[in-house]
Design an enzyme around this catalytic site. Sequence first.
Site, short mmCIF file in Angstrom:
data_model
loop_
_atom_site.label_atom_id
_atom_site.label_comp_id
_atom_site.label_asym_id
_atom_site.label_seq_id
_atom_site.Cartn_x
_atom_site.Cartn_y
_atom_site.Cartn_z
N ARG A 6 9.67 13.31 -16.98
CA ARG A 6 9.09 14.35 -17.83
C ARG A 6 8.57 15.54 -17.05
O ARG A 6 8.34 16.59 -17.64
CB ARG A 6 8.01 13.74 -18.72
N GLU A 61 2.48 -2.60 -11.52
CA GLU A 61 1.71 -3.77 -11.95
C GLU A 61 2.49 -5.05 -11.71
O GLU A 61 1.93 -6.07 -11.33
CB GLU A 61 1.36 -3.63 -13.43
#
Length: 207
Positions: A94, A131
Amino acid sequence: MAASAVTRGSDSRAVMTSGAVTCAPVRMSAEDQRAVLLRSVREFPDFPSPGICFRDITPVLKDPAAFSAAIDLFENHLRENFPKIDLIAGLDSRGFLFGPALAQRFGIGFVLIRKKGKLPGPTESVSYSLEYGKAEIEIQTDAVDPGQKVVIIDDLLATGGTMAAACELLAKRNADILICLVLIELTALKGAEKLRPHPVHALLQYD
Protein backbone atom coordinates in the site's frame (compact mmCIF):
# COMPACT_ATOMS: atom_id res chain seq x y z
CA MET A 1 -24.40 39.06 -24.22
CA ALA A 2 -24.90 35.33 -23.89
CA ALA A 3 -25.81 34.08 -20.45
CA SER A 4 -23.40 31.73 -18.67
CA ALA A 5 -24.25 29.15 -16.02
CA VAL A 6 -21.87 28.64 -13.10
CA THR A 7 -21.90 25.53 -10.93
CA ARG A 8 -20.59 25.99 -7.42
CA GLY A 9 -19.33 22.88 -5.64
CA SER A 10 -18.56 22.61 -1.94
CA ASP A 11 -14.83 23.01 -2.66
CA SER A 12 -14.89 25.73 -5.32
CA ARG A 13 -15.73 29.42 -5.70
CA ALA A 14 -16.69 31.60 -8.65
CA VAL A 15 -13.89 33.76 -10.07
CA MET A 16 -14.39 36.55 -12.68
CA THR A 17 -11.50 36.84 -15.16
CA SER A 18 -11.72 39.23 -18.14
CA GLY A 19 -15.48 38.96 -18.19
CA ALA A 20 -15.53 35.14 -18.01
CA VAL A 21 -16.66 33.25 -14.96
CA THR A 22 -14.69 30.19 -13.93
CA CYS A 23 -14.47 28.03 -10.82
CA ALA A 24 -11.27 27.89 -8.80
CA PRO A 25 -10.63 25.34 -6.07
CA VAL A 26 -10.72 26.50 -2.47
CA ARG A 27 -7.83 24.99 -0.54
CA MET A 28 -8.91 23.28 2.66
CA SER A 29 -7.11 23.85 5.93
CA ALA A 30 -5.03 21.02 7.38
CA GLU A 31 -7.69 20.54 10.04
CA ASP A 32 -10.40 20.17 7.39
CA GLN A 33 -8.25 17.77 5.39
CA ARG A 34 -7.75 15.53 8.43
CA ALA A 35 -11.49 15.64 9.05
CA VAL A 36 -12.07 14.40 5.49
CA LEU A 37 -9.65 11.53 6.10
CA LEU A 38 -11.27 10.62 9.41
CA ARG A 39 -14.68 10.44 7.77
CA SER A 40 -13.28 8.27 4.98
CA VAL A 41 -11.58 5.58 7.08
CA ARG A 42 -14.02 2.78 7.94
CA GLU A 43 -13.84 0.47 10.95
CA PHE A 44 -14.56 -3.26 10.80
CA PRO A 45 -14.58 -4.87 14.27
CA ASP A 46 -13.36 -8.46 14.60
CA PHE A 47 -11.62 -8.50 11.21
CA PRO A 48 -9.55 -10.41 10.22
CA SER A 49 -9.89 -12.14 13.59
CA PRO A 50 -11.82 -11.56 16.85
CA GLY A 51 -10.63 -8.62 18.93
CA ILE A 52 -9.07 -6.74 16.02
CA CYS A 53 -10.59 -3.52 14.67
CA PHE A 54 -9.59 -3.19 11.01
CA ARG A 55 -9.12 0.36 9.66
CA ASP A 56 -10.17 0.28 6.03
CA ILE A 57 -8.58 2.92 3.77
CA THR A 58 -10.29 1.88 0.53
CA PRO A 59 -12.80 4.80 0.79
CA VAL A 60 -9.81 7.18 0.86
CA LEU A 61 -8.67 5.77 -2.46
CA LYS A 62 -12.17 5.94 -3.92
CA ASP A 63 -12.75 9.58 -3.00
CA PRO A 64 -10.53 12.03 -4.95
CA ALA A 65 -10.96 14.71 -2.28
CA ALA A 66 -9.83 12.37 0.51
CA PHE A 67 -6.88 11.03 -1.47
CA SER A 68 -5.80 14.56 -2.40
CA ALA A 69 -6.10 15.58 1.25
CA ALA A 70 -3.74 12.77 2.25
CA ILE A 71 -1.15 13.69 -0.37
CA ASP A 72 -1.45 17.40 0.52
CA LEU A 73 -0.85 16.70 4.20
CA PHE A 74 2.16 14.48 3.47
CA GLU A 75 3.57 17.07 1.08
CA ASN A 76 3.12 19.99 3.46
CA HIS A 77 4.85 18.17 6.31
CA LEU A 78 7.81 17.30 4.13
CA ARG A 79 8.17 20.80 2.68
CA GLU A 80 8.08 22.31 6.16
CA ASN A 81 10.77 20.02 7.52
CA PHE A 82 13.08 18.80 4.76
CA PRO A 83 14.62 21.22 2.25
CA LYS A 84 15.99 18.39 0.08
CA ILE A 85 14.50 14.98 -0.71
CA ASP A 86 15.93 12.68 -3.38
CA LEU A 87 13.58 9.71 -3.36
CA ILE A 88 10.35 8.33 -1.95
CA ALA A 89 10.48 4.62 -1.07
CA GLY A 90 7.20 2.73 -0.74
CA LEU A 91 6.54 -0.49 1.14
CA ASP A 92 4.81 -3.43 -0.49
CA SER A 93 2.06 -2.98 -1.18
CA ARG A 94 0.00 0.00 0.00
CA GLY A 95 2.98 2.29 0.10
CA PHE A 96 2.80 1.93 -3.68
CA LEU A 97 -0.58 3.72 -3.65
CA PHE A 98 0.59 6.91 -1.94
CA GLY A 99 4.30 7.06 -2.77
CA PRO A 100 4.21 7.73 -6.53
CA ALA A 101 1.65 10.54 -6.18
CA LEU A 102 3.75 12.15 -3.46
CA ALA A 103 6.97 11.76 -5.47
CA GLN A 104 5.30 13.53 -8.40
CA ARG A 105 4.57 16.55 -6.19
CA PHE A 106 8.33 16.93 -5.63
CA GLY A 107 9.46 15.93 -9.11
CA ILE A 108 11.55 13.07 -7.72
CA GLY A 109 11.72 9.32 -8.17
CA PHE A 110 9.84 6.53 -6.43
CA VAL A 111 11.42 3.18 -5.57
CA LEU A 112 9.87 -0.13 -4.55
CA ILE A 113 10.57 -2.10 -1.38
CA ARG A 114 9.00 -5.46 -2.13
CA LYS A 115 8.48 -8.89 -0.66
CA LYS A 116 11.30 -11.33 -1.39
CA GLY A 117 11.31 -12.73 -4.92
CA LYS A 118 9.24 -9.99 -6.56
CA LEU A 119 12.02 -7.83 -8.06
CA PRO A 120 14.25 -8.75 -11.02
CA GLY A 121 18.00 -8.23 -11.19
CA PRO A 122 20.47 -7.87 -8.32
CA THR A 123 18.76 -7.13 -5.02
CA GLU A 124 19.57 -6.50 -1.36
CA SER A 125 17.31 -8.12 1.22
CA VAL A 126 16.58 -8.06 4.94
CA SER A 127 14.69 -10.65 6.97
CA TYR A 128 12.54 -9.80 9.98
CA SER A 129 10.35 -11.58 12.47
CA LEU A 130 6.60 -11.91 12.30
CA GLU A 131 4.27 -13.21 14.97
CA TYR A 132 4.45 -16.65 13.39
CA GLY A 133 7.69 -16.99 11.45
CA LYS A 134 9.85 -14.72 9.34
CA ALA A 135 9.54 -12.57 6.23
CA GLU A 136 11.95 -10.84 3.86
CA ILE A 137 11.83 -7.60 1.93
CA GLU A 138 14.19 -6.45 -0.78
CA ILE A 139 15.22 -3.55 -2.97
CA GLN A 140 17.10 -3.47 -6.25
CA THR A 141 20.75 -2.63 -5.67
CA ASP A 142 20.69 0.25 -8.16
CA ALA A 143 17.50 1.82 -6.74
CA VAL A 144 19.23 4.05 -4.18
CA ASP A 145 22.66 5.65 -4.32
CA PRO A 146 24.77 6.11 -1.16
CA GLY A 147 23.94 9.35 0.61
CA GLN A 148 20.61 9.92 -1.11
CA LYS A 149 17.95 11.43 1.13
CA VAL A 150 14.99 9.05 1.27
CA VAL A 151 11.47 9.21 2.71
CA ILE A 152 9.73 5.89 3.43
CA ILE A 153 5.96 5.64 3.11
CA ASP A 154 3.30 3.06 3.94
CA ASP A 155 -0.39 3.07 4.81
CA LEU A 156 -0.18 1.69 8.36
CA LEU A 157 2.25 1.54 11.28
CA ALA A 158 1.32 -1.20 13.74
CA THR A 159 4.11 -3.11 15.49
CA GLY A 160 6.69 -1.52 13.19
CA GLY A 161 8.41 -4.71 12.07
CA THR A 162 8.15 -4.14 8.33
CA MET A 163 9.01 -0.45 8.52
CA ALA A 164 12.02 -1.19 10.74
CA ALA A 165 13.20 -3.77 8.21
CA ALA A 166 12.82 -1.16 5.45
CA CYS A 167 14.98 1.25 7.45
CA GLU A 168 17.60 -1.46 7.91
CA LEU A 169 17.49 -2.27 4.21
CA LEU A 170 18.00 1.34 3.15
CA ALA A 171 20.76 1.76 5.74
CA LYS A 172 22.56 -1.17 4.07
CA ARG A 173 22.43 0.84 0.85
CA ASN A 174 23.93 3.81 2.80
CA ALA A 175 20.85 5.95 2.25
CA ASP A 176 20.06 8.93 4.47
CA ILE A 177 16.60 8.10 5.89
CA LEU A 178 14.76 11.34 6.60
CA ILE A 179 11.41 10.15 7.96
CA CYS A 180 8.82 7.38 7.89
CA LEU A 181 5.37 8.49 6.72
CA VAL A 182 2.13 6.58 7.32
CA LEU A 183 -1.52 7.34 6.86
CA ILE A 184 -2.49 5.57 10.11
CA GLU A 185 -0.53 4.78 13.28
CA LEU A 186 -1.86 2.37 15.91
CA THR A 187 -0.16 4.01 18.87
CA ALA A 188 -0.92 1.28 21.43
CA LEU A 189 1.36 -1.11 19.53
CA LYS A 190 4.34 1.26 19.95
CA GLY A 191 5.72 0.71 16.47
CA ALA A 192 7.32 4.15 16.40
CA GLU A 193 9.61 3.13 19.26
CA LYS A 194 11.03 0.35 17.10
CA LEU A 195 11.97 2.87 14.42
CA ARG A 196 14.10 5.16 16.56
CA PRO A 197 16.11 7.26 15.80
CA HIS A 198 14.13 7.68 12.58
CA PRO A 199 11.13 10.01 13.05
CA VAL A 200 7.58 8.97 12.21
CA HIS A 201 4.76 11.16 10.96
CA ALA A 202 1.20 9.78 10.86
CA LEU A 203 -1.78 11.65 9.45
CA LEU A 204 -4.19 9.78 11.75
CA GLN A 205 -3.58 8.05 15.08
CA TYR A 206 -5.69 5.45 16.85
CA ASP A 207 -5.12 3.68 20.17
